[in-house]
Scaffold this motif. Structure first.
Motif, PDB file in Angstrom:
ATOM      1  N   GLU A 192       0.809  -1.054  -0.001  1.00 12.68           N
ATOM      2  CA  GLU A 192      -0.001  -0.054  -0.127  1.00 12.68           C
ATOM      3  C   GLU A 192       0.854   1.210  -0.120  1.00 12.68           C
ATOM      4  O   GLU A 192       1.822   1.292   0.882  1.00 12.68           O
ATOM      5  CB  GLU A 192      -0.906  -0.093   1.221  1.00 12.68           C
ATOM      6  CG  GLU A 192      -2.109   0.859   1.224  1.00 12.68           C
ATOM      7  CD  GLU A 192      -3.191   0.917   2.304  1.00 12.68           C
ATOM      8  OE1 GLU A 192      -3.997   1.337   2.278  1.00 12.68           O
ATOM      9  OE2 GLU A 192      -2.984  -0.141   3.041  1.00 12.68           O
ATOM     10  N   ASP A 193       0.675   2.090  -1.020  1.00 10.37           N
ATOM     11  CA  ASP A 193       1.207   3.371  -1.084  1.00 10.37           C
ATOM     12  C   ASP A 193       0.502   4.556  -1.332  1.00 10.37           C
ATOM     13  O   ASP A 193      -0.459   4.545  -2.158  1.00 10.37           O
ATOM     14  CB  ASP A 193       2.200   3.240  -2.453  1.00 10.37           C
ATOM     15  CG  ASP A 193       3.050   4.468  -2.533  1.00 10.37           C
ATOM     16  OD1 ASP A 193       3.072   5.406  -1.651  1.00 10.37           O
ATOM     17  OD2 ASP A 193       4.032   4.133  -3.506  1.00 10.37           O
ATOM     18  N   PRO A 194       0.453   5.515  -0.256  1.00 13.68           N
ATOM     19  CA  PRO A 194      -0.428   6.669  -0.326  1.00 13.68           C
ATOM     20  C   PRO A 194      -0.355   7.448  -1.573  1.00 13.68           C
ATOM     21  O   PRO A 194      -1.224   8.196  -1.896  1.00 13.68           O
ATOM     22  CB  PRO A 194       0.066   7.479   0.947  1.00 13.68           C
ATOM     23  CG  PRO A 194       1.348   6.825   1.207  1.00 13.68           C
ATOM     24  CD  PRO A 194       1.533   5.618   1.000  1.00 13.68           C
ATOM     25  N   ARG A 195       0.864   7.428  -2.547  1.00 15.06           N
ATOM     26  CA  ARG A 195       1.038   8.129  -3.518  1.00 15.06           C
ATOM     27  C   ARG A 195       0.254   7.310  -4.911  1.00 15.06           C
ATOM     28  O   ARG A 195       0.135   7.898  -5.835  1.00 15.06           O
ATOM     29  CB  ARG A 195       2.530   8.240  -3.922  1.00 15.06           C
ATOM     30  CG  ARG A 195       3.268   9.306  -2.807  1.00 15.06           C
ATOM     31  CD  ARG A 195       4.714   9.209  -3.062  1.00 15.06           C
ATOM     32  NE  ARG A 195       5.267   7.804  -2.845  1.00 15.06           N
ATOM     33  CZ  ARG A 195       6.358   7.362  -3.090  1.00 15.06           C
ATOM     34  NH1 ARG A 195       7.445   8.285  -3.284  1.00 15.06           N
ATOM     35  NH2 ARG A 195       6.926   6.046  -2.969  1.00 15.06           N
ATOM     36  N   ASP A 196      -0.041   6.046  -4.491  1.00 17.88           N
ATOM     37  CA  ASP A 196      -0.797   5.394  -5.790  1.00 17.88           C
ATOM     38  C   ASP A 196      -2.228   5.690  -5.568  1.00 17.88           C
ATOM     39  O   ASP A 196      -2.790   5.268  -4.606  1.00 17.88           O
ATOM     40  CB  ASP A 196      -0.346   3.803  -5.441  1.00 17.88           C
ATOM     41  CG  ASP A 196      -0.680   2.994  -6.546  1.00 17.88           C
ATOM     42  OD1 ASP A 196      -1.091   3.591  -7.363  1.00 17.88           O
ATOM     43  OD2 ASP A 196      -0.527   1.694  -6.256  1.00 17.88           O
ATOM     44  N   ARG A 197      -2.473   6.204  -6.741  1.00 20.28           N
ATOM     45  CA  ARG A 197      -4.040   6.370  -7.071  1.00 20.28           C
ATOM     46  C   ARG A 197      -4.447   5.296  -7.639  1.00 20.28           C
ATOM     47  O   ARG A 197      -6.047   5.601  -8.158  1.00 20.28           O
ATOM     48  CB  ARG A 197      -4.067   7.805  -7.797  1.00 20.28           C
ATOM     49  CG  ARG A 197      -3.440   9.040  -7.178  1.00 20.28           C
ATOM     50  CD  ARG A 197      -3.445   9.162  -5.605  1.00 20.28           C
ATOM     51  NE  ARG A 197      -4.971   9.201  -5.283  1.00 20.28           N
ATOM     52  CZ  ARG A 197      -5.108   9.466  -3.778  1.00 20.28           C
ATOM     53  NH1 ARG A 197      -4.389   9.142  -2.913  1.00 20.28           N
ATOM     54  NH2 ARG A 197      -6.328   9.593  -3.616  1.00 20.28           N
ATOM     55  N   LEU A 198      -4.119   4.162  -8.104  1.00 11.71           N
ATOM     56  CA  LEU A 198      -4.776   3.215  -8.671  1.00 11.71           C
ATOM     57  C   LEU A 198      -5.610   2.336  -7.682  1.00 11.71           C
ATOM     58  O   LEU A 198      -4.989   2.052  -6.761  1.00 11.71           O
ATOM     59  CB  LEU A 198      -3.768   2.282  -9.526  1.00 11.71           C
ATOM     60  CG  LEU A 198      -2.794   2.963 -10.480  1.00 11.71           C
ATOM     61  CD1 LEU A 198      -1.715   2.227 -11.060  1.00 11.71           C
ATOM     62  CD2 LEU A 198      -3.774   3.480 -11.628  1.00 11.71           C
ATOM     63  N   ARG A 199      -6.640   1.830  -8.117  1.00 12.08           N
ATOM     64  CA  ARG A 199      -7.472   1.185  -7.594  1.00 12.08           C
ATOM     65  C   ARG A 199      -7.178  -0.527  -7.395  1.00 12.08           C
ATOM     66  O   ARG A 199      -6.402  -1.159  -8.476  1.00 12.08           O
ATOM     67  CB  ARG A 199      -9.153   1.114  -7.940  1.00 12.08           C
ATOM     68  CG  ARG A 199      -9.601   2.562  -7.608  1.00 12.08           C
ATOM     69  CD  ARG A 199     -11.291   2.480  -7.983  1.00 12.08           C
ATOM     70  NE  ARG A 199     -11.633   1.874  -9.074  1.00 12.08           N
ATOM     71  CZ  ARG A 199     -12.680   1.798  -9.480  1.00 12.08           C
ATOM     72  NH1 ARG A 199     -13.728   2.367  -8.898  1.00 12.08           N
ATOM     73  NH2 ARG A 199     -13.287   1.053 -10.455  1.00 12.08           N
TER      74      ARG A 199
END
Length: 387
Positions: A19-26
């Protein structure tokens, strides 16, 4: 980023892994939701053996956990995402059986759910491996976004399992509906994977040597042009040390190091079970007397490697996560390499020129050197300085 998917029988909080808060992919898309709605609306009985193939981040498996499904995946990251999403939604881990593409599949399948993979070869291999467990009463449903489902996709289902049709599209997603039959089972033939070929003459020490590819490995039927370029520009005269072929694919880069320097300790790492199996087979085909001298690890990059435990990392990073283009994987690989390298250790990277990896390397290592380039590719070197 955690997001919520609504299924007919509940709502699920889901995230990719790591999990990466910068990753906007669902962690799910419309095709996952469409399939779950279809199972309910069609009245599909889910009290038999339910098998979920190719679930990208565990969305389908988590939603179906009440029916004790078996998940089959080629991705270590997808498997870990499934574990995390089960826990996130309060589902007991033993509600789901987790298998890899290298494991023996169940001997009976009553409901087969297939999230269509990017690799047609991987789909072909998995359908062949599951076909003996499929019977005429098996419900087979595939799902994917419209752009992911092609005529060749449908032909595979039809050739290996039985008559196949597609649904109407909903939210740019489509279902594949297949009805297994005995006539198809008798005529389907053998699984063509793994595939073996010989390397071209312009790749240095490995010229003419064999490569073994299991289904799903990038460029499974030929040497990809980036790796071909990398093989011509690998570091020389490194001396004995611990070398990691990071994102090893079929293992030709690490095998080239082992052929050039029998004293090197080579570690092959990939998040794909098919890739690591390919690397081990390629290494064995070229160095049959070197059994036990190399390591083959399925995992999340260099996680699990101790700090300052590696002398050289060789990397051809992917810039896709399934259908999405992203540099997140490369960033994590570079950061992991810096942590794992000893002072003075080097990361060598090959990539398309337009990806601008030199910017990331300077940010993470504080330096980046151009080793070689042509019209399409660059080979870059970054050195781990003293802490």
């Amino acid at each position: 980023m955690s997001d919520r998917m609504t299924a007919p029988w509940g709502e699920y909080a889901l995230a990719r892994f790591p999990e990466d808060p910068r990753d906007r992919l669902r962690a799910w898309d419309a095709s996952d939701a469409y399939l779950l709605r279809h199972l309910t609306e069609s009245g599909t009985p889910l009290d038999g053996t339910v098998v979920v193939v190719g679930d990208r981040w565990g969305a389908l498996t988590t939603a179906l956990a009440g029916h004790r499904p078996t998940q089959i995946t080629d991705s270590f990251l997808s498997r870990e995402a499934t574990r995390a999403n089960l826990e996130r939604n309060g589902v007991e881990a033993d509600s789901v059986r987790l298998l890899t593409t290298r494991d023996t599949p169940p001997d009976r399948v009553d409901v087969l759910v297939v999230r269509v993979p990017k690799s047609l070869a991987l789909l072909e291999d998995q359908l062949h491996r599951l076909a003996p467990a499929v019977h005429e009463g098996t419900v087979v449903v595939g799902t994917g976004m419209v752009k992911e489902i092609h005529t060749s996709t449908l032909r595979l289902f039809e050739r290996i399992l039985g008559p196949t049709r597609t649904s109407l599209a909903q939210q740019k997603a489509r279902l594949i509906l297949c009805k297994p039959d005995g006539r198809t089972a008798r005529a389907r033939g053998n699984d063509p994977w793994p595939y073996r070929y010989e390397l071209p003459d312009d790749v240095g020490l490995l010229a003419g040597r064999p490569v073994v590819n299991h289904a799903g490995v990038f460029c499974a039927d030929r040497l990809d042009v980036g790796t071909r370029f990398f093989l011509r520009h690998l570091p020389r005269e490194q001396g004995p040390g611990r070398v990691v072929d990071l994102g090893c694919g079929n293992g030709v880069v690490g095998t080239a190091v082992a052929v050039a320097d029998p004293g090197a300790e080579v570690v092959f790492v990939d998040e794909s079970y098919q890739a690591v199996a390919s690397a081990e087979a390629t290494y064995g085909a070229n160095l049959p007397d070197a059994e036990g001298k190399a390591e083959f690890l399925v995992g999340d990059g260099l996680e699990g490697f101790g700090p300052e435990s590696v002398d050289l990392v060789l990397n051809n990073p992917p810039f896709h996560s399934h259908q999405a283009t992203t540099d997140a994987t490369a960033r994590r690989m570079f950061a992991g390499a810096r942590r794992a390298l000893r002072p003075g250790g080097e990361l060598w990277v090959v990539g398309n020129r337009h990806l601008g990896y030199h910017v990331q390397l300077r940010r993470i290592f504080g330096n980046s050197e151009l080793v070689a380039s042509d019209a399409k590719f660059v080979v870059l070197k970054a050195v781990r300085r003293d802490s």
